[in-house]
Write a protein that holds these residues in place. Sequence first.
Motif, PDB file in Angstrom:
ATOM      1  N   ILE A 213     -22.358  20.484  -8.398  1.00  0.00           N
ATOM      2  CA  ILE A 213     -22.405  20.630  -7.641  1.00  0.00           C
ATOM      3  C   ILE A 213     -20.835  20.959  -6.634  1.00  0.00           C
ATOM      4  O   ILE A 213     -20.504  21.980  -6.108  1.00  0.00           O
ATOM      5  CB  ILE A 213     -23.175  19.912  -7.095  1.00  0.00           C
ATOM      6  CG1 ILE A 213     -24.502  20.077  -6.532  1.00  0.00           C
ATOM      7  CG2 ILE A 213     -22.552  19.333  -4.790  1.00  0.00           C
ATOM      8  CD1 ILE A 213     -25.008  18.692  -6.437  1.00  0.00           C
ATOM      9  N   ASP A 217     -19.557  23.636  -4.382  1.00  0.00           N
ATOM     10  CA  ASP A 217     -18.938  23.184  -3.122  1.00  0.00           C
ATOM     11  C   ASP A 217     -17.787  24.359  -3.388  1.00  0.00           C
ATOM     12  O   ASP A 217     -17.213  24.387  -1.968  1.00  0.00           O
ATOM     13  CB  ASP A 217     -19.017  21.915  -2.639  1.00  0.00           C
ATOM     14  CG  ASP A 217     -20.120  21.116  -2.337  1.00  0.00           C
ATOM     15  OD1 ASP A 217     -21.507  21.909  -1.922  1.00  0.00           O
ATOM     16  OD2 ASP A 217     -21.027  20.160  -2.409  1.00  0.00           O
ATOM     17  N   LEU A 245     -29.929  26.323  -9.653  1.00  0.00           N
ATOM     18  CA  LEU A 245     -29.482  25.798  -8.064  1.00  0.00           C
ATOM     19  C   LEU A 245     -30.865  26.755  -7.602  1.00  0.00           C
ATOM     20  O   LEU A 245     -31.194  27.775  -7.410  1.00  0.00           O
ATOM     21  CB  LEU A 245     -28.545  26.982  -7.759  1.00  0.00           C
ATOM     22  CG  LEU A 245     -27.689  26.905  -6.209  1.00  0.00           C
ATOM     23  CD1 LEU A 245     -27.952  25.201  -5.679  1.00  0.00           C
ATOM     24  CD2 LEU A 245     -26.764  27.524  -5.823  1.00  0.00           C
ATOM     25  N   GLN A 257     -23.591  28.731  -2.414  1.00  0.00           N
ATOM     26  CA  GLN A 257     -23.344  27.554  -1.555  1.00  0.00           C
ATOM     27  C   GLN A 257     -24.849  27.289  -0.903  1.00  0.00           C
ATOM     28  O   GLN A 257     -24.633  28.409   0.171  1.00  0.00           O
ATOM     29  CB  GLN A 257     -22.661  27.075  -1.398  1.00  0.00           C
ATOM     30  CG  GLN A 257     -21.779  25.894  -0.059  1.00  0.00           C
ATOM     31  CD  GLN A 257     -20.367  25.599   0.023  1.00  0.00           C
ATOM     32  OE1 GLN A 257     -19.461  26.110  -0.728  1.00  0.00           O
ATOM     33  NE2 GLN A 257     -20.251  24.969   0.334  1.00  0.00           N
ATOM     34  N   ARG A 262     -30.259  22.273  -3.547  1.00  0.00           N
ATOM     35  CA  ARG A 262     -30.337  21.736  -4.358  1.00  0.00           C
ATOM     36  C   ARG A 262     -30.352  22.023  -6.049  1.00  0.00           C
ATOM     37  O   ARG A 262     -30.921  23.277  -6.440  1.00  0.00           O
ATOM     38  CB  ARG A 262     -31.587  20.546  -4.511  1.00  0.00           C
ATOM     39  CG  ARG A 262     -31.732  20.197  -3.381  1.00  0.00           C
ATOM     40  CD  ARG A 262     -32.993  19.120  -3.263  1.00  0.00           C
ATOM     41  NE  ARG A 262     -32.330  17.581  -4.006  1.00  0.00           N
ATOM     42  CZ  ARG A 262     -32.064  16.609  -2.775  1.00  0.00           C
ATOM     43  NH1 ARG A 262     -31.935  16.777  -1.495  1.00  0.00           N
ATOM     44  NH2 ARG A 262     -32.241  15.456  -3.895  1.00  0.00           N
ATOM     45  N   LEU A 280     -26.566  19.595  -2.468  1.00  0.00           N
ATOM     46  CA  LEU A 280     -24.738  19.988  -2.241  1.00  0.00           C
ATOM     47  C   LEU A 280     -23.918  19.372  -1.299  1.00  0.00           C
ATOM     48  O   LEU A 280     -23.498  19.046  -0.803  1.00  0.00           O
ATOM     49  CB  LEU A 280     -24.870  21.580  -1.794  1.00  0.00           C
ATOM     50  CG  LEU A 280     -24.583  22.061  -3.103  1.00  0.00           C
ATOM     51  CD1 LEU A 280     -25.770  22.358  -3.848  1.00  0.00           C
ATOM     52  CD2 LEU A 280     -24.399  23.486  -2.684  1.00  0.00           C
TER      53      LEU A 280
END
Length: 288
Positions: A213, A217, A245, A257, A262, A280
């Motif tokens: 993550i 990110d 994801l 993103q 999640r 995230l």
Amino acid sequence: MIGPKVYETVADMRQAVDAARAAGERVALVPTMGALHEGHLSLVRAAREHAGHVIVSIFVNPTQFAPTEDFDAYPRDSEADLKLLAGLGVEGVFMPPATEIYPPGFATVVSVGGPAEGLESATRPHFFGGVATVVTKLLLAALPDVAIFGEKDYQQLCVIRRFVRDLDIPVEILGGPTVREEDGLAMSSRNRYLGTEARRTAALVPQVLNEAIERIDAGEEASTVLAEGTARLTQGGFAVDYLELRDAETLAPVDAQSARARVLVAAKLGQTRLIDNMSLARPANGWR
């Protein structure tokens, strides 16, 4: 210490719920399969915030286990469970025999799609039909104002929210945050299966999730990050079912993103299958 009342039949539980409502109380249900730990207890505490009368169900549901899975070996300790629930002031515990939930001639199942498709269903195609059927029965048996489920079983939570909406079951479904050990491992009844060395290795699951993550990110390509995370788990001795994801509500695949995304994982270490997920969005405690 006075313990909660134990109900073995739907009729007895309904009588208790009716009495609570007649006294003007809201009712909360926390469905579990027993072998309670702090993760379950956190759901009970959350239930207390929403209702004056809390019922916990304890039922190891046979229809969500395949013949090759651990139904017979699944940890059971009703005496310890009742002591823990007494300490939290739970009013009632529904502990039905299997014949109360699935009487002779039982021939009805709840079929689910949408968020039930993929992930767990890829390797456990029987699972969500069994979950949906037993949860529907529990919700209709008690008709609580609110029911609490853990976010650790995130796909299950999404599936339950979906079929409750679709079937117009008048119960509010709430999710409780995942409770973790100091090293980040999500609390689970199945963690009892882990030996000392395997327990240390199991901490790799939340580490891989957290690092994946952070990298997503930071703008790295999700597919690359997840492939490398899968390889790291495999090298650590896990048999990985998935590391993906997904959209946080629909569980549809996403590739970038998103505030609604999640990362979900399922991996087997020896005979113990571990599942986990993180958002995230990072909460204050650092674990998602």
